[in-house]
Design an enzyme around this catalytic site. Sequence first.
Site, PDB file in Angstrom:
ATOM      1  N   GLU A 246       0.818  -1.206   0.000  1.00  0.00           N
ATOM      2  CA  GLU A 246       0.000   0.000   0.000  1.00  0.00           C
ATOM      3  C   GLU A 246       0.854   1.259   0.000  1.00  0.00           C
ATOM      4  O   GLU A 246       1.989   1.254   0.473  1.00  0.00           O
ATOM      5  CB  GLU A 246      -0.889   0.011   1.247  1.00  0.00           C
ATOM      6  CG  GLU A 246      -1.979  -1.008   1.162  1.00  0.00           C
ATOM      7  CD  GLU A 246      -2.554  -1.318   2.530  1.00  0.00           C
ATOM      8  OE1 GLU A 246      -3.760  -1.287   2.679  1.00  0.00           O
ATOM      9  OE2 GLU A 246      -1.764  -1.572   3.444  1.00  0.00           O
TER      10      GLU A 246
ATOM     11  N   CYS B  51       6.050  -6.675   7.098  1.00  0.00           N
ATOM     12  CA  CYS B  51       7.210  -6.206   7.866  1.00  0.00           C
ATOM     13  C   CYS B  51       7.598  -7.263   8.897  1.00  0.00           C
ATOM     14  O   CYS B  51       6.729  -7.799   9.582  1.00  0.00           O
ATOM     15  CB  CYS B  51       6.878  -4.893   8.572  1.00  0.00           C
ATOM     16  SG  CYS B  51       8.291  -4.223   9.481  1.00  0.00           S
TER      17      CYS B  51
ATOM     18  N   CYS C 251       1.240  -1.968  15.500  1.00  0.00           N
ATOM     19  CA  CYS C 251       1.197  -1.680  14.066  1.00  0.00           C
ATOM     20  C   CYS C 251       0.499  -2.802  13.293  1.00  0.00           C
ATOM     21  O   CYS C 251       0.860  -3.977  13.422  1.00  0.00           O
ATOM     22  CB  CYS C 251       2.625  -1.500  13.560  1.00  0.00           C
ATOM     23  SG  CYS C 251       2.738  -1.348  11.772  1.00  0.00           S
TER      24      CYS C 251
ATOM     25  N   SER D  32      12.168   5.912  14.585  1.00  0.00           N
ATOM     26  CA  SER D  32      10.928   5.601  15.295  1.00  0.00           C
ATOM     27  C   SER D  32      11.313   5.104  16.691  1.00  0.00           C
ATOM     28  O   SER D  32      11.830   4.006  16.848  1.00  0.00           O
ATOM     29  CB  SER D  32      10.184   4.517  14.507  1.00  0.00           C
ATOM     30  OG  SER D  32       8.991   4.216  15.150  1.00  0.00           O
TER      31      SER D  32
ATOM     32  N   CYS E 127      -0.923   6.309   9.981  1.00  0.00           N
ATOM     33  CA  CYS E 127       0.334   5.655  10.353  1.00  0.00           C
ATOM     34  C   CYS E 127       0.026   4.374  11.123  1.00  0.00           C
ATOM     35  O   CYS E 127      -0.780   4.379  12.049  1.00  0.00           O
ATOM     36  CB  CYS E 127       1.142   6.572  11.271  1.00  0.00           C
ATOM     37  SG  CYS E 127       1.902   7.913  10.404  1.00  0.00           S
TER      38      CYS E 127
HETATM   39  S1  SF4 Z   1       5.905   0.307  12.791  1.00  0.00           S
HETATM   40 FE1  SF4 Z   1       7.199   0.139  10.946  1.00  0.00          FE
HETATM   41  S2  SF4 Z   1       8.885  -1.196  11.606  1.00  0.00           S
HETATM   42 FE2  SF4 Z   1       7.239  -1.498  13.101  1.00  0.00          FE
HETATM   43  S3  SF4 Z   1       6.059  -3.260  12.339  1.00  0.00           S
HETATM   44 FE3  SF4 Z   1       5.072  -1.389  11.529  1.00  0.00          FE
HETATM   45  S4  SF4 Z   1       5.981  -1.122   9.503  1.00  0.00           S
HETATM   46 FE4  SF4 Z   1       7.328  -2.509  10.642  1.00  0.00          FE
END
Ligand code: SF4
Length: 361
Positions: free
Chosen positions: A92, A130, A137, A232, A351
Amino acid sequence: MTINLKNHALDEFCAVVRPFGLSEPAARRLFAHLFAHGREQVEGVRGVSPRALERLLAAAELPRLLLERRHVSPTDGFTKYLFRTRDGGRIESVLIPLPAQGGPNQRRPGTAEKRPIGHYTMCISSQVGCPLACDFCATGRMGFARNLETWEIVDQVLQVRAEAPLPVRGVVFMGQGEPFLNYDHVIRAARILSSPAGLGIAAKAITISTAGIAPAIRRYARERWKFRLAISLTAAQTDKRRLLMPIEKKYDLRELMAAVREYAATTTQRVMIEYVAMRGINCSVEDARALGALLAGLKVRFNIIEVNDAAGIYVPPTPDELARFRAALAEHLHQPVVRRYSGGQDVHAGCGMLAAFGATP
Ligand code: SF4
Protein backbone atom coordinates in the site's frame (compact mmCIF):
# COMPACT_ATOMS: atom_id res chain seq x y z
CA MET A 1 18.86 -12.17 -18.74
CA THR A 2 16.13 -9.57 -19.20
CA ILE A 3 17.14 -6.05 -18.18
CA ASN A 4 14.62 -4.26 -15.99
CA LEU A 5 14.89 -0.64 -17.12
CA LYS A 6 13.16 0.65 -13.97
CA ASN A 7 15.66 -0.91 -11.58
CA HIS A 8 18.63 1.45 -12.00
CA ALA A 9 19.78 4.84 -10.77
CA LEU A 10 21.03 7.15 -13.54
CA ASP A 11 24.73 6.19 -13.49
CA GLU A 12 23.91 2.47 -13.52
CA PHE A 13 21.28 3.03 -16.19
CA CYS A 14 23.83 4.69 -18.52
CA ALA A 15 26.21 1.74 -18.02
CA VAL A 16 23.48 -0.86 -18.59
CA VAL A 17 22.23 0.62 -21.88
CA ARG A 18 25.67 1.54 -23.32
CA PRO A 19 26.34 -1.95 -24.84
CA PHE A 20 23.18 -1.51 -26.95
CA GLY A 21 24.65 1.59 -28.60
CA LEU A 22 23.08 4.34 -26.47
CA SER A 23 25.48 7.21 -25.83
CA GLU A 24 25.38 8.88 -22.42
CA PRO A 25 23.22 11.82 -23.63
CA ALA A 26 20.83 9.32 -25.27
CA ALA A 27 20.72 7.23 -22.08
CA ARG A 28 19.91 10.35 -20.04
CA ARG A 29 17.09 11.24 -22.42
CA LEU A 30 15.63 7.74 -22.12
CA PHE A 31 15.95 7.84 -18.30
CA ALA A 32 14.14 11.22 -18.19
CA HIS A 33 11.48 9.88 -20.57
CA LEU A 34 10.79 6.98 -18.19
CA PHE A 35 11.03 8.74 -14.84
CA ALA A 36 10.75 12.53 -15.22
CA HIS A 37 7.91 12.28 -17.75
CA GLY A 38 6.64 8.88 -16.60
CA ARG A 39 6.18 7.60 -20.17
CA GLU A 40 6.44 3.88 -20.78
CA GLN A 41 5.85 4.06 -24.53
CA VAL A 42 9.52 4.32 -25.44
CA GLU A 43 9.51 3.95 -29.22
CA GLY A 44 10.54 7.18 -30.90
CA VAL A 45 12.26 8.96 -27.97
CA ARG A 46 13.81 12.11 -29.44
CA GLY A 47 17.60 12.00 -29.62
CA VAL A 48 17.78 8.21 -29.20
CA SER A 49 18.75 6.08 -32.19
CA PRO A 50 15.72 3.94 -33.17
CA ARG A 51 17.97 0.97 -34.00
CA ALA A 52 19.76 1.12 -30.64
CA LEU A 53 16.41 1.42 -28.90
CA GLU A 54 15.06 -1.56 -30.81
CA ARG A 55 18.06 -3.67 -29.74
CA LEU A 56 17.64 -2.56 -26.14
CA LEU A 57 13.89 -3.23 -26.04
CA ALA A 58 14.44 -6.76 -27.37
CA ALA A 59 16.44 -7.47 -24.20
CA ALA A 60 14.60 -5.28 -21.70
CA GLU A 61 11.34 -5.03 -19.78
CA LEU A 62 9.33 -2.22 -18.19
CA PRO A 63 7.22 -3.94 -15.53
CA ARG A 64 4.37 -2.29 -13.63
CA LEU A 65 2.69 -3.00 -10.33
CA LEU A 66 -0.99 -3.78 -10.69
CA LEU A 67 -3.06 -0.99 -9.13
CA GLU A 68 -5.98 -2.86 -7.57
CA ARG A 69 -7.86 -0.39 -5.43
CA ARG A 70 -7.91 3.16 -4.14
CA HIS A 71 -9.87 4.64 -1.29
CA VAL A 72 -10.26 8.38 -0.86
CA SER A 73 -10.98 9.66 2.63
CA PRO A 74 -14.06 11.89 2.55
CA THR A 75 -12.73 13.60 5.67
CA ASP A 76 -9.34 14.88 4.60
CA GLY A 77 -8.68 13.63 1.06
CA PHE A 78 -5.91 11.20 2.02
CA THR A 79 -5.99 8.40 -0.57
CA LYS A 80 -4.88 4.85 0.08
CA TYR A 81 -3.71 2.72 -2.86
CA LEU A 82 -3.43 -1.06 -2.96
CA PHE A 83 -0.94 -2.52 -5.44
CA ARG A 84 -0.35 -6.16 -6.30
CA THR A 85 3.16 -7.35 -7.15
CA ARG A 86 3.89 -9.84 -9.92
CA ASP A 87 4.18 -12.66 -7.37
CA GLY A 88 0.87 -11.78 -5.71
CA GLY A 89 2.17 -9.62 -2.81
CA ARG A 90 -0.04 -6.75 -1.66
CA ILE A 91 1.44 -3.40 -0.75
CA GLU A 92 0.00 0.00 0.00
CA SER A 93 0.85 3.64 -0.52
CA VAL A 94 -0.86 6.80 0.67
CA LEU A 95 -1.24 10.08 -1.20
CA ILE A 96 -1.24 12.92 1.31
CA PRO A 97 -2.64 16.33 0.32
CA LEU A 98 -0.83 19.35 1.72
CA PRO A 99 -1.88 22.98 1.54
CA ALA A 100 0.42 25.43 -0.20
CA GLN A 101 1.52 26.94 3.13
CA GLY A 102 2.50 23.65 4.74
CA GLY A 103 0.79 21.68 7.49
CA PRO A 104 -1.99 19.15 7.07
CA ASN A 105 -5.04 19.64 4.92
CA GLN A 106 -7.40 19.66 7.89
CA ARG A 107 -10.35 21.92 8.44
CA ARG A 108 -9.46 25.00 10.42
CA PRO A 109 -10.57 24.41 14.02
CA GLY A 110 -14.15 25.57 14.53
CA THR A 111 -14.82 26.19 10.83
CA ALA A 112 -15.94 24.17 7.83
CA GLU A 113 -13.27 25.77 5.69
CA LYS A 114 -10.48 23.67 4.22
CA ARG A 115 -7.31 25.21 2.91
CA PRO A 116 -6.75 24.56 -0.80
CA ILE A 117 -4.33 21.78 -1.67
CA GLY A 118 -0.97 23.02 -2.97
CA HIS A 119 0.81 19.73 -3.61
CA TYR A 120 1.11 16.16 -2.37
CA THR A 121 3.52 13.99 -0.48
CA MET A 122 3.43 10.19 -0.52
CA CYS A 123 3.92 7.49 2.07
CA ILE A 124 5.34 4.40 0.34
CA SER A 125 6.21 0.79 1.18
CA SER A 126 9.65 -0.81 1.07
CA GLN A 127 8.72 -4.41 1.94
CA VAL A 128 5.71 -6.71 1.55
CA GLY A 129 4.59 -6.74 5.19
CA CYS A 130 7.21 -6.21 7.87
CA PRO A 131 9.31 -8.59 9.98
CA LEU A 132 9.71 -6.23 12.94
CA ALA A 133 6.30 -6.90 14.48
CA CYS A 134 5.88 -3.67 16.42
CA ASP A 135 3.00 -4.40 18.76
CA PHE A 136 0.91 -1.35 17.86
CA CYS A 137 1.20 -1.68 14.07
CA ALA A 138 -1.22 -3.44 11.69
CA THR A 139 1.60 -4.06 9.18
CA GLY A 140 3.65 -5.75 11.90
CA ARG A 141 0.71 -8.04 12.65
CA MET A 142 0.39 -9.17 9.02
CA GLY A 143 3.88 -10.75 8.94
CA PHE A 144 6.59 -10.49 6.31
CA ALA A 145 6.88 -11.82 2.75
CA ARG A 146 9.89 -10.17 1.06
CA ASN A 147 11.81 -7.02 0.25
CA LEU A 148 10.56 -4.88 -2.62
CA GLU A 149 12.84 -4.35 -5.58
CA THR A 150 13.90 -0.85 -6.56
CA TRP A 151 11.37 -0.60 -9.40
CA GLU A 152 8.53 -1.72 -7.14
CA ILE A 153 9.30 1.13 -4.76
CA VAL A 154 9.60 3.75 -7.53
CA ASP A 155 6.55 2.48 -9.42
CA GLN A 156 4.28 3.33 -6.47
CA VAL A 157 5.21 6.99 -6.95
CA LEU A 158 5.14 6.86 -10.75
CA GLN A 159 1.62 5.46 -10.87
CA VAL A 160 0.14 7.68 -8.17
CA ARG A 161 1.85 10.79 -9.53
CA ALA A 162 0.36 10.05 -12.98
CA GLU A 163 -3.17 10.45 -11.63
CA ALA A 164 -2.58 13.11 -8.97
CA PRO A 165 -4.02 16.49 -10.01
CA LEU A 166 -1.10 18.39 -8.44
CA PRO A 167 2.64 17.63 -8.11
CA VAL A 168 4.01 15.04 -5.68
CA ARG A 169 6.79 16.97 -3.92
CA GLY A 170 7.77 14.63 -1.09
CA VAL A 171 8.06 10.96 -0.17
CA VAL A 172 8.22 9.25 3.20
CA PHE A 173 9.36 5.65 3.62
CA MET A 174 6.81 4.97 6.36
CA GLY A 175 4.48 2.52 4.63
CA GLN A 176 4.79 -1.25 4.92
CA GLY A 177 8.22 -2.45 5.95
CA GLU A 178 11.47 -1.43 7.60
CA PRO A 179 13.42 0.47 4.91
CA PHE A 180 16.84 -0.23 6.44
CA LEU A 181 16.29 -3.99 6.13
CA ASN A 182 16.08 -3.33 2.39
CA TYR A 183 18.87 -0.75 2.35
CA ASP A 184 20.25 -1.08 -1.18
CA HIS A 185 16.90 -1.02 -2.96
CA VAL A 186 15.61 1.84 -0.79
CA ILE A 187 18.66 4.03 -1.37
CA ARG A 188 18.64 3.30 -5.11
CA ALA A 189 14.92 4.13 -5.27
CA ALA A 190 15.52 7.37 -3.33
CA ARG A 191 18.26 8.27 -5.84
CA ILE A 192 15.85 7.77 -8.76
CA LEU A 193 13.15 9.77 -6.96
CA SER A 194 15.54 12.65 -6.24
CA SER A 195 17.46 12.72 -9.52
CA PRO A 196 16.68 15.85 -11.60
CA ALA A 197 16.47 13.49 -14.60
CA GLY A 198 14.28 11.17 -12.51
CA LEU A 199 11.24 12.23 -10.52
CA GLY A 200 12.90 15.45 -9.38
CA ILE A 201 11.82 15.29 -5.72
CA ALA A 202 14.23 17.25 -3.51
CA ALA A 203 16.46 14.95 -1.39
CA LYS A 204 15.48 16.84 1.75
CA ALA A 205 11.82 16.13 0.94
CA ILE A 206 12.48 12.37 1.05
CA THR A 207 12.36 10.88 4.55
CA ILE A 208 13.57 7.40 5.41
CA SER A 209 12.14 6.19 8.71
CA THR A 210 13.76 3.35 10.60
CA ALA A 211 12.68 1.50 13.72
CA GLY A 212 16.35 1.30 14.70
CA ILE A 213 18.59 -0.91 12.55
CA ALA A 214 21.78 0.42 14.15
CA PRO A 215 24.37 -0.93 11.65
CA ALA A 216 22.37 0.51 8.73
CA ILE A 217 22.16 3.91 10.46
CA ARG A 218 25.96 3.86 10.76
CA ARG A 219 26.30 2.92 7.10
CA TYR A 220 23.88 5.70 6.15
CA ALA A 221 25.97 8.16 8.16
CA ARG A 222 29.18 7.00 6.44
CA GLU A 223 27.64 7.29 3.00
CA ARG A 224 26.42 10.84 3.69
CA TRP A 225 23.11 10.66 1.84
CA LYS A 226 21.11 13.89 1.91
CA PHE A 227 17.71 12.27 2.43
CA ARG A 228 16.16 12.96 5.84
CA LEU A 229 16.43 10.29 8.48
CA ALA A 230 13.69 9.62 11.02
CA ILE A 231 14.04 7.33 14.01
CA SER A 232 10.93 5.60 15.30
CA LEU A 233 11.60 5.65 19.04
CA THR A 234 8.27 5.33 20.90
CA ALA A 235 9.84 4.56 24.28
CA ALA A 236 12.90 5.85 26.08
CA GLN A 237 13.26 2.90 28.45
CA THR A 238 14.60 -0.44 27.23
CA ASP A 239 12.08 -2.59 29.13
CA LYS A 240 9.13 -0.67 27.76
CA ARG A 241 10.52 -0.48 24.23
CA ARG A 242 11.13 -4.24 24.12
CA LEU A 243 7.42 -4.86 24.65
CA LEU A 244 6.35 -2.34 22.02
CA MET A 245 9.13 -2.78 19.46
CA PRO A 246 10.85 -6.20 19.48
CA ILE A 247 13.77 -4.80 17.44
CA GLU A 248 14.94 -3.44 20.82
CA LYS A 249 16.06 -7.00 21.69
CA LYS A 250 18.53 -6.96 18.79
CA TYR A 251 19.66 -3.32 18.83
CA ASP A 252 18.90 -1.84 22.23
CA LEU A 253 18.56 1.85 23.01
CA ARG A 254 22.21 2.14 23.98
CA GLU A 255 23.36 0.83 20.59
CA LEU A 256 20.64 2.67 18.69
CA MET A 257 21.44 6.03 20.25
CA ALA A 258 25.19 5.56 19.67
CA ALA A 259 24.43 5.07 15.96
CA VAL A 260 22.07 8.05 15.93
CA ARG A 261 24.75 10.23 17.52
CA GLU A 262 27.21 9.09 14.83
CA TYR A 263 24.70 10.09 12.18
CA ALA A 264 23.94 13.42 13.88
CA ALA A 265 27.63 14.31 13.76
CA THR A 266 27.51 14.09 9.93
CA THR A 267 24.57 16.43 9.34
CA THR A 268 23.39 19.92 10.20
CA GLN A 269 19.77 18.76 10.03
CA ARG A 270 17.81 17.94 13.15
CA VAL A 271 17.25 14.21 13.56
CA MET A 272 13.55 13.44 13.33
CA ILE A 273 12.30 11.39 16.25
CA GLU A 274 8.94 9.66 15.74
CA TYR A 275 7.01 8.87 18.90
CA VAL A 276 3.78 6.84 18.70
CA ALA A 277 1.81 8.07 21.70
CA MET A 278 -0.41 5.56 23.53
CA ARG A 279 -2.77 6.15 26.46
CA GLY A 280 -1.42 4.92 29.75
CA ILE A 281 1.69 3.46 28.09
CA ASN A 282 4.28 6.07 27.14
CA CYS A 283 2.96 9.59 27.79
CA SER A 284 3.73 10.17 31.46
CA VAL A 285 5.93 12.81 33.05
CA GLU A 286 8.38 9.99 33.78
CA ASP A 287 8.51 9.13 30.05
CA ALA A 288 9.22 12.78 29.22
CA ARG A 289 12.03 12.84 31.78
CA ALA A 290 13.55 9.65 30.30
CA LEU A 291 13.33 11.15 26.81
CA GLY A 292 15.11 14.29 27.99
CA ALA A 293 17.98 12.18 29.35
CA LEU A 294 18.16 9.88 26.30
CA LEU A 295 18.21 12.69 23.74
CA ALA A 296 20.35 15.15 25.72
CA GLY A 297 22.87 16.96 23.52
CA LEU A 298 21.25 15.86 20.24
CA LYS A 299 19.49 18.29 17.91
CA VAL A 300 16.13 16.64 17.24
CA ARG A 301 12.65 17.41 16.05
CA PHE A 302 10.27 15.39 18.17
CA ASN A 303 7.13 14.25 16.31
CA ILE A 304 4.22 12.92 18.32
CA ILE A 305 1.94 10.60 16.35
CA GLU A 306 -1.15 9.43 18.19
CA VAL A 307 -1.54 5.69 17.80
CA ASN A 308 -4.00 4.38 15.15
CA ASP A 309 -4.83 0.85 16.17
CA ALA A 310 -7.87 -0.49 14.30
CA ALA A 311 -7.77 -3.55 16.60
CA GLY A 312 -8.38 -1.24 19.58
CA ILE A 313 -5.59 -2.74 21.70
CA TYR A 314 -3.82 0.61 21.97
CA VAL A 315 -5.67 3.92 22.13
CA PRO A 316 -4.48 7.51 21.79
CA PRO A 317 -3.72 9.55 24.91
CA THR A 318 -6.54 11.65 26.35
CA PRO A 319 -6.29 15.40 25.65
CA ASP A 320 -5.27 16.01 29.29
CA GLU A 321 -2.65 13.27 29.22
CA LEU A 322 -1.20 14.65 25.99
CA ALA A 323 -1.16 18.19 27.35
CA ARG A 324 0.67 17.05 30.51
CA PHE A 325 3.14 15.05 28.40
CA ARG A 326 3.85 18.04 26.16
CA ALA A 327 4.33 20.30 29.18
CA ALA A 328 6.78 17.77 30.63
CA LEU A 329 8.62 17.56 27.29
CA ALA A 330 8.94 21.35 27.28
CA GLU A 331 10.55 21.10 30.71
CA HIS A 332 12.85 18.12 30.07
CA LEU A 333 13.55 17.98 26.34
CA HIS A 334 13.98 21.63 25.27
CA GLN A 335 13.58 20.75 21.60
CA PRO A 336 10.91 21.43 18.95
CA VAL A 337 7.90 19.16 19.53
CA VAL A 338 5.30 18.71 16.78
CA ARG A 339 2.02 16.81 16.98
CA ARG A 340 1.89 15.15 13.59
CA TYR A 341 -1.44 14.84 11.87
CA SER A 342 -1.97 11.23 10.81
CA GLY A 343 -4.82 11.44 8.32
CA GLY A 344 -6.93 9.05 6.33
CA GLN A 345 -7.93 7.08 9.40
CA ASP A 346 -11.46 6.53 8.06
CA VAL A 347 -9.96 4.58 5.12
CA HIS A 348 -7.29 2.96 7.31
CA ALA A 349 -4.53 5.03 5.74
CA GLY A 350 -3.14 6.42 9.00
CA CYS A 351 0.33 5.66 10.35
CA GLY A 352 0.51 2.03 11.47
CA MET A 353 -2.71 1.04 9.66
CA LEU A 354 -1.36 -0.33 6.37
CA ALA A 355 -2.30 -3.99 6.33
CA ALA A 356 -3.04 -4.65 2.66
CA PHE A 357 -6.65 -3.51 3.04
CA GLY A 358 -7.11 -6.39 5.43
CA ALA A 359 -8.94 -4.20 7.92
CA THR A 360 -10.59 -1.76 5.55
CA PRO A 361 -14.34 -1.54 5.96
S1 SF4 B 1 5.90 0.31 12.79
FE1 SF4 B 1 7.20 0.14 10.95
S2 SF4 B 1 8.89 -1.20 11.61
FE2 SF4 B 1 7.24 -1.50 13.10
S3 SF4 B 1 6.06 -3.26 12.34
FE3 SF4 B 1 5.07 -1.39 11.53
S4 SF4 B 1 5.98 -1.12 9.50
FE4 SF4 B 1 7.33 -2.51 10.64
